[in-house]
Scaffold this motif. Structure first.
Motif: not given
Length: 294
Positions: A103-104, A14-16, A48-49, A40-42
């Motif tokens: 993963a978020v 994940l890019p965070c 929304s999750i 997932g998303a950053a």
């Protein structure tokens, strides 16, 4: 980069951007093949999750659902491989039974696990079981009815030392999954953001840095390119021959190698053109001497 992101966020690739104090990560992994994007998303809103997880669990893919809520953490707590190595083991695809992950890194707001569990109870007819993590022990899944089962556990908010507390909680998670004694489960790991007391206990507001998703190699290339432009700007002043290089070492070596070859070619052509042979050397003899030879 892979060595520094040993925790669950890194293993999920994940890019965070660790720039929010009111956000916390969210994790989900399952032994069933779910229709979710493992990357997932950053950043995403908690609502929304919840909608995405409910849609994913709409077909009741598992017989056991383990809800774990970790209070008072941030995405930075999971960048250290010592904080949650077992969670990273499940999220990183190193566990043979886990087939789906989500993963978020930055969930805005608190993911309402109660809404998800209520949805699973209504949709799948699951039963609710709460676990006391002061003695995290769960009876094997075979001792429960065949109906879907929801197990819920809450982890306290760590103060200091945070890494040791999170590692203990990570051990509790592994023990809970091991006590299930089944290969048909889905784990929904929700978290809540840090409180002001936790931030103060950890030494005040932390300094956040952007973690680039393309790795250190790209950073190095960009740095070298910037330095090249800087040097070029510094060399703008001066004469023409001071700013540019017209004879590089490679070009000089090429010219040095070509000159002997041209000399050899010249000598060869000169030797060929200097040959003198009369035209009669190639004509047939027709005189008396030729008749005597016959």
């Amino acid at each position: 980069m892979a060595k520094t992101l040993v925790g669950a966020l890194a293993l999920a690739s994940l890019p965070c951007a660790l720039a929010f104090l009111d956000t916390s990560p969210f994790f989900l992994f399952s032994t069933a093949k779910l229709a979710i994007d493992g990357r997932g998303a950053a950043i995403a809103r908690a609502t929304s999750i919840v909608d995405q997880v409910e849609e994913t669990l709409s077909n009741c893919p598992s017989k056991t659902y383990l809800f774990v809520q970790q209070n008072g953490v941030s995405a930075a707590d999971y960048l250290d491989g010592l904080s949650a190595p077992r969670l990273g083991h499940f999220m990183g695809g190193k566990h043979g039974d886990v087939k789906s992950t989500m993963a978020v890194s930055e969930a805005v707001g608190t993911v309402d696990w109660n809404a998800i569990s209520t949805y699973v109870q209504a949709k799948c007819g699951a039963e609710m079981l709460q676990v006391d993590l002061s003695a995290p022990t769960v009876s094997p899944r075979s001792e429960y009815p065949p109906e879907p089962l929801i197990i819920y556990a809450t982890l306290s908010a760590p103060l200091a030392p945070r890494a040791a507390v999170l590692d203990t909680h990570d051990y509790f998670l592994e023990k809970l999954i091991g006590d299930l004694d089944t290969q048909d489960y889905t784990v929904i790991y929700t978290t809540t953001p840090q409180t002001a007391e936790q931030i103060e206990a950890s030494g005040g507001q932390r300094t956040y840095e952007m973690d680039h998703p393309f790795g250190e190699a790209v950073h190095m290339e960009l740095k070298r390119d910037t330095a090249a432009h800087t040097r070029r700007d510094e060399q703008d002043e001066g004469g023409l021959f001071e700013r540019y290089q017209y004879l590089s070492p490679g070009l000089f070596m090429g010219i040095t190698a070509v000159i002997p070859l041209l000399i050899i070619l010249y000598v060869g052509l000169t030797a060929i053109t200097s040959l003198e042979v009369s035209y009669f050397a190639f004509s047939k003899e027709m005189g008396p001497s030729a008749q005597r030879k016959q």
